[in-house]
Enzyme design. Structure first.
Site, PDB file in Angstrom:
ATOM      1  N   ASP A 159       0.858  -1.184   0.000  1.00 44.25           N
ATOM      2  CA  ASP A 159       0.000   0.000   0.000  1.00 44.25           C
ATOM      3  C   ASP A 159       0.896   1.236   0.000  1.00 44.25           C
ATOM      4  O   ASP A 159       1.892   1.287   0.741  1.00 44.25           O
ATOM      5  CB  ASP A 159      -0.885  -0.030   1.253  1.00 44.25           C
ATOM      6  CG  ASP A 159      -1.764   1.212   1.387  1.00 44.25           C
ATOM      7  OD1 ASP A 159      -2.911   1.145   0.930  1.00 44.25           O
ATOM      8  OD2 ASP A 159      -1.299   2.223   1.946  1.00 44.25           O
ATOM      9  N   ASN A 167      -2.588  13.018  -3.506  1.00 48.55           N
ATOM     10  CA  ASN A 167      -3.727  13.495  -4.286  1.00 48.55           C
ATOM     11  C   ASN A 167      -4.165  14.882  -3.837  1.00 48.55           C
ATOM     12  O   ASN A 167      -4.462  15.752  -4.673  1.00 48.55           O
ATOM     13  CB  ASN A 167      -4.901  12.513  -4.152  1.00 48.55           C
ATOM     14  CG  ASN A 167      -4.775  11.320  -5.080  1.00 48.55           C
ATOM     15  OD1 ASN A 167      -4.141  11.401  -6.133  1.00 48.55           O
ATOM     16  ND2 ASN A 167      -5.360  10.206  -4.689  1.00 48.55           N
ATOM     17  N   HIS A 172      -5.081  14.728  -8.588  1.00 51.34           N
ATOM     18  CA  HIS A 172      -5.284  13.324  -8.947  1.00 51.34           C
ATOM     19  C   HIS A 172      -4.489  12.906 -10.181  1.00 51.34           C
ATOM     20  O   HIS A 172      -4.120  11.743 -10.306  1.00 51.34           O
ATOM     21  CB  HIS A 172      -6.777  13.051  -9.160  1.00 51.34           C
ATOM     22  CG  HIS A 172      -7.566  13.057  -7.888  1.00 51.34           C
ATOM     23  ND1 HIS A 172      -7.638  11.964  -7.056  1.00 51.34           N
ATOM     24  CD2 HIS A 172      -8.294  14.031  -7.286  1.00 51.34           C
ATOM     25  CE1 HIS A 172      -8.382  12.247  -6.000  1.00 51.34           C
ATOM     26  NE2 HIS A 172      -8.801  13.497  -6.118  1.00 51.34           N
ATOM     27  N   ASP A 176      -2.238   9.681 -10.189  1.00 52.73           N
ATOM     28  CA  ASP A 176      -2.306   8.614 -11.196  1.00 52.73           C
ATOM     29  C   ASP A 176      -0.924   8.327 -11.776  1.00 52.73           C
ATOM     30  O   ASP A 176      -0.574   7.167 -12.047  1.00 52.73           O
ATOM     31  CB  ASP A 176      -3.261   9.008 -12.318  1.00 52.73           C
ATOM     32  CG  ASP A 176      -4.722   8.944 -11.901  1.00 52.73           C
ATOM     33  OD1 ASP A 176      -5.006   8.411 -10.803  1.00 52.73           O
ATOM     34  OD2 ASP A 176      -5.575   9.435 -12.661  1.00 52.73           O
ATOM     35  N   GLU A 202      -4.740   2.350  -4.167  1.00 48.33           N
ATOM     36  CA  GLU A 202      -3.285   2.451  -4.155  1.00 48.33           C
ATOM     37  C   GLU A 202      -2.633   1.169  -3.641  1.00 48.33           C
ATOM     38  O   GLU A 202      -1.475   1.170  -3.223  1.00 48.33           O
ATOM     39  CB  GLU A 202      -2.829   3.640  -3.292  1.00 48.33           C
ATOM     40  CG  GLU A 202      -3.157   3.536  -1.820  1.00 48.33           C
ATOM     41  CD  GLU A 202      -4.522   4.099  -1.456  1.00 48.33           C
ATOM     42  OE1 GLU A 202      -4.697   4.466  -0.282  1.00 48.33           O
ATOM     43  OE2 GLU A 202      -5.404   4.184  -2.336  1.00 48.33           O
TER      44      GLU A 202
END
Length: 428
Positions: A159, A167, A172, A176, A202
Site C-alpha cells: 500500500d 492526491n 489526482h 495517477d 493504491e
C-alpha cells in the site's frame, strides 16, 4: 449476457463479434449459451429458444473444427462447419453455414483478436498491472499447482503510504502518474514468474509462485527499498508498506489473502515503510518429507497441437525435464550424470525451438516474430542457468522453476496454444 460476457470484457468486444457474417455463440462453463450475435439469432433463433438438440451438440464440441447438421429456427437442418476457439475464460463457437469460407488465416486473426480482448478485460487500464478479475482465475490455478507439486506459493500486498496526501497536495493526475510509475517499477523488480495485480486504489499484490515465506519477505523488502530509493517527478520520495505470507496447506484463496492483508495492516500500524511477514507456510511441513522426488511433469493428450514433430518434441521435453529433475536429486553422488542430463535437456529445448520456428514459418504463422523473440529470451536464460550449474552457482530450485514454469507452463502450455488453430487442434 451473464458471466461469459463479463469475462470477455468491454462492449467493444461484443460489437466486433456482432458484426461478423458468421453465427457466433459464447458458451458458459455449464455448457449453456451466454451470448449470440445477430447471424446466430437469424439462423438458429434467440438463445432462450435454442432447441435442446442444438445445445447438446454445441456443448460437446472440443475439436478445432467439426462438420455438423444443426436444426434451424424455422426450417430444416443446416450443414455447418463449426470452429471452436477456447481461451482461458470462455469458449467461442463460430458456425459457418457456408462451409469452407473461413480459412486458417481468418481463424488465426480472430483468435489473436479474442486473446487481445481477453487481455484487455484482465489488465488494469491505468497502471498496466493485472486486475482482480485476472487474479480470480490465476489464484486457483497457482494454488492447485502448489499443492500438486508441493511447491510453495506466496504473495506480498503493498500500500502506498499517505497516498491521499499526494492526491490532495498535487492533484489526482499526479497521483495517477505515481500509480503508473510504481506499477512499472514493481514489474521491473519482480521475476518473470511473478504477477503484479492492482488490488484496488493504491494497493498492489505480487503473487509469487515457487516462493516460501522467508524468500517472500526478502523479495518484499527489496521492493520496498527500491521504491523508497526512487525519485518520483513532482513528488520526490514515496514509500510503501508491505505484508507477505505463504499459502498454508488446505487454505483457500480468501483465507490466504486475509492473512496477507493482516500482515500489511500490521506494517502500517507499526510505522509504515516496512515489511511484515507471516512466518508460516506449507513449505515448513514439506521440508520434513523425504526428498524422493521434486515433481514429475505428466503429458496429457490435450496438450497436443496436431503437428507430429511439435507434439513429439513437446513430449520429449517433458521426459528430458523429468530426467533432469530426478538427476538433480542425485547430483551429490553423481555430479557428472546431473550435468549430462542438464546438457541433454537444454539441447532438446534449442532443437525444438529451431524446428518449431521452421514449421510455423512454413504455415504462415502471423506472430512468428514475437514467438521467435520469446524463444531467444528462453535460450539466453537456459544458457545462463547451464553455465551457472556447471560452476555450482545455480540451485536445483531455480532450474526446476525455469523448466516447469517458464518453459512448460508459460510457454508450451500457454504461448504455444496461440498457433493451435493453424494445426487444426483444439484450444480447450
Amino acid at each position: 449476457m451473464r458471466d461469459t460476457g463479463a469475462s470477455l470484457g468491454h462492449l467493444q468486444a461484443l460489437e466486433v463479434l456482432e458484426r461478423l457474417p458468421y453465427a457466433v455463440a459464447l458458451l458458459e462453463p455449464s455448457g449453456g449459451i451466454g451470448w449470440t450475435n445477430g447471424r446466430f439469432r437469424e439462423v438458429f433463433g434467440a438463445p432462450a429458444g435454442v432447441p435442446r438438440e442444438l445445445l447438446e451438440q454445441l456443448a460437446t464440441l472440443t475439436a478445432g473444427a467439426a462438420r455438423l447438421s444443426l436444426p434451424r429456427a424455422d426450417r430444416g437442418p443446416v450443414e455447418v462447419l463449426a470452429h471452436c476457439l477456447q481461451s482461458t475464460r470462455f469458449r467461442m463457437l463460430l458456425l459457418d453455414d457456408t462451409p469452407g469460407e473461413v480459412d486458417a488465416a481468418a481463424l488465426q486473426s480472430m483468435h489473436a483478436r479474442l486473446a487481445e480482448l481477453e487481455r484487455e478485460a484482465t489488465v488494469d487500464r491505468l497502471t498496466g498491472a493485472w486486475n482482480r478479475r485476472y487474479l480470480e482465475h490465476a489464484m486457483p490455478a497457482e494454488a492447485s499447482r502448489s499443492r500438486r507439486y508441493r511447491q510453495p506459493l506466496s504473495a506480498a500486498l503493498f500500500d502506498i503510504d499517505h497516498f491521499k496526501r499526494i492526491n490532495d497536495r498535487y492533484g489526482h493526475a499526479t497521483g495517477d502518474a505515481v500509480l503508473r510509475e510504481i506499477s512499472a517499477l514493481a514489474r521491473s523488480r519482480i521475476r518473470a514468474a511473478d504477477a503484479l495485480v492492482r488490488w484496488g486504489g493504491e494497493e498492489f499484490l505480487v503473487l509469487m509462485p515457487h516462493t516460501a515465506h522467508g524468500a517472500a519477505g526478502i523479495a518484499a523488502e527489496k521492493l520496498r527499498a527500491a521504491i523508497e530509493a526512487h525519485t518520483f517527478p513532482a513528488v520526490g520520495t514515496v514509500t510503501v508498506s508491505l505484508g507477505a505470507a505463504e499459502l498454508l496447506a488446505g487454505e483457500d484463496g480468501e483465507a490466504f489473502f486475509k492473512r496477507v492483508d493482516a500482515a500489511l495492516y500490521r506494517a502500517k500500524e507499526t510505522g509504515r515503510n516496512r515489511v511484515v511477514s507471516d512466518p508460516r507456510g506449507a513449505s515448513d511441513a514439506w521440508a520434513g518429507e523425504a526428498p524422493t522426488a521434486l515433481m514429475q511433469l505428466v503429458w496429457h493428450p490435450s496438450y497436443a497441437c496436431g503437428e507430429p514433430t511439435i507434439d513429439e518434441q513437446h513430449q520429449e521435453l517433458f521426459d528430458a525435464s523429468n530426467a533432469l529433475i530426478q538427476a538433480s536429486l542425485e547430483q551429490r553422488a553423481n555430479r557428472a550424470a546431473f550435468l549430462e542430463a542438464l546438457k541433454r535437456c537444454m539441447e532438446s529445448i534449442a532443437r525444438h525451438f529451431a524446428d518449431e520456428e521452421r514449421i510455423l514459418a512454413a504455415r504462415g504463422y502471423a506472430h512468428l516474430a514475437q514467438h521467435c523473440g520469446a524463444h531467444r529470451t528462453l535460450l539466453e536464460r537456459a544458457a545462463a542457468l547451464e553455465a551457472g550449474a556447471a560452476k555450482g552457482e545455480t540451485g536445483v530450485g531455480v532450474l526446476v522453476e525455469f523448466l516447469v514454469y517458464e518453459v512448460v507452463s508459460r510457454h508450451i502450455l500457454k504461448a504455444d496454444r496461440d498457433y493451435f488453430p493453424l494445426m487444426g487442434a483444439s484450444l480447450s
